[in-house]
Scaffold this motif. Structure first.
Motif, mmCIF file in Angstrom:
data_model
loop_
_atom_site.group_PDB
_atom_site.id
_atom_site.type_symbol
_atom_site.label_atom_id
_atom_site.label_comp_id
_atom_site.label_asym_id
_atom_site.label_seq_id
_atom_site.Cartn_x
_atom_site.Cartn_y
_atom_site.Cartn_z
ATOM 1 N N VAL A 5 -74.926 59.388 32.860
ATOM 2 C CA VAL A 5 -74.538 58.245 32.035
ATOM 3 C C VAL A 5 -75.508 58.139 30.872
ATOM 4 C CG1 VAL A 5 -74.235 55.745 31.960
ATOM 5 C CG2 VAL A 5 -73.599 57.009 34.018
ATOM 6 N N MET A 6 -74.972 58.101 29.672
ATOM 7 C CA MET A 6 -75.786 57.927 28.480
ATOM 8 C C MET A 6 -75.194 56.755 27.708
ATOM 9 S SD MET A 6 -78.248 58.775 26.431
ATOM 10 C CE MET A 6 -78.820 60.401 26.817
ATOM 11 N N PRO A 40 -76.761 70.329 25.958
ATOM 12 C CA PRO A 40 -75.782 71.324 26.388
ATOM 13 C C PRO A 40 -74.599 70.687 27.109
ATOM 14 C CG PRO A 40 -77.487 71.184 28.031
ATOM 15 C CD PRO A 40 -77.790 70.150 26.972
ATOM 16 N N ARG A 41 -74.321 69.422 26.906
ATOM 17 C CA ARG A 41 -73.317 68.709 27.693
ATOM 18 C C ARG A 41 -72.050 68.417 26.905
ATOM 19 N NH1 ARG A 41 -78.038 67.148 29.542
ATOM 20 N NH2 ARG A 41 -78.290 66.877 31.775
ATOM 21 N N SER A 42 -70.981 68.224 27.677
ATOM 22 C CA SER A 42 -69.792 67.549 27.178
ATOM 23 C C SER A 42 -69.539 66.435 28.185
ATOM 24 C CB SER A 42 -68.601 68.504 27.058
ATOM 25 O OG SER A 42 -68.325 69.097 28.293
ATOM 26 N N TYR A 43 -68.711 65.493 27.847
ATOM 27 C CA TYR A 43 -68.587 64.286 28.651
ATOM 28 C C TYR A 43 -67.192 64.119 29.247
ATOM 29 C CZ TYR A 43 -73.117 63.144 26.766
ATOM 30 O OH TYR A 43 -74.446 63.187 26.445
ATOM 31 N N VAL A 68 -65.368 62.729 18.754
ATOM 32 C CA VAL A 68 -65.003 62.395 20.141
ATOM 33 C C VAL A 68 -64.300 63.587 20.783
ATOM 34 C CG1 VAL A 68 -63.470 60.938 21.544
ATOM 35 C CG2 VAL A 68 -64.936 59.894 19.804
ATOM 36 N N ASP A 69 -63.407 64.243 20.047
ATOM 37 C CA ASP A 69 -62.703 65.418 20.558
ATOM 38 C C ASP A 69 -63.693 66.527 20.903
ATOM 39 O OD1 ASP A 69 -60.183 66.938 21.050
ATOM 40 O OD2 ASP A 69 -60.930 68.145 19.378
ATOM 41 N N ARG A 70 -64.701 66.693 20.097
ATOM 42 C CA ARG A 70 -65.721 67.710 20.349
ATOM 43 C C ARG A 70 -66.560 67.358 21.586
ATOM 44 N NH1 ARG A 70 -70.879 68.254 19.876
ATOM 45 N NH2 ARG A 70 -71.188 66.269 18.826
#
Length: 129
Positions: A5-6, A40-43, A68-70
């Motif tokens: 969670v960020m 190195p994350r995606s959500y 947001v799409d990225r």
């Protein structure tokens, strides 16, 4: 279930980071008119509470939706709570990205929209042509 969670507080919003830190969570400030380093994350989930209407005063919604799409993984969800005008604009952009509209609700001048990023790809063209 393991979650990362960020909490991202827009630079022009009330300062809520101390509350976030007191709860043992991570957070930072960010100007959403700029790109956001996610390496190195995606959500799996992004939640925007009146973010788009605040951003609309300084920059355009389309580049923010591209960001947001990225950031979202395929099948990741975006939840937006905002005024009806902004909800309609975000929904229109999400449809153009072939995202699935999971829920849309409005009452008076406020609405909630939940969309899911799909793993849509263009149809294959006949390579023999």
């Amino acid at each position: 279930m393991k979650l990362w969670v960020m909490n991202i507080v827009p630079i022009d919003s009330p300062d809520t980071l101390p509350i976030i830190y007191e709860r043992g969570l991570f957070g930072m400030y960010h100007d959403w008119c700029e790109s956001f380093s996610t390496y190195p994350r995606s959500y799996d989930l992004l939640h925007a509470d009146h973010l788009f209407s605040r951003i609309k005063k300084r920059c355009k919604i389309l580049p923010l939706m591209a960001e947001v799409d990225r950031m979202l993984r395929p099948e990741g969800k975006l939840i937006v709570r905002d005024n009806i005008e902004v909800i309609n604009e975000v929904e229109s952009i999400a449809k153009s990205l072939n995202w699935e509209i999971r829920m849309s609700f409005s009452k008076q001048n406020e609405g909630v929209l939940c969309v899911m990023k799909t793993s849509w790809r263009p149809k294959e063209l006949d390579a023999r042509r």
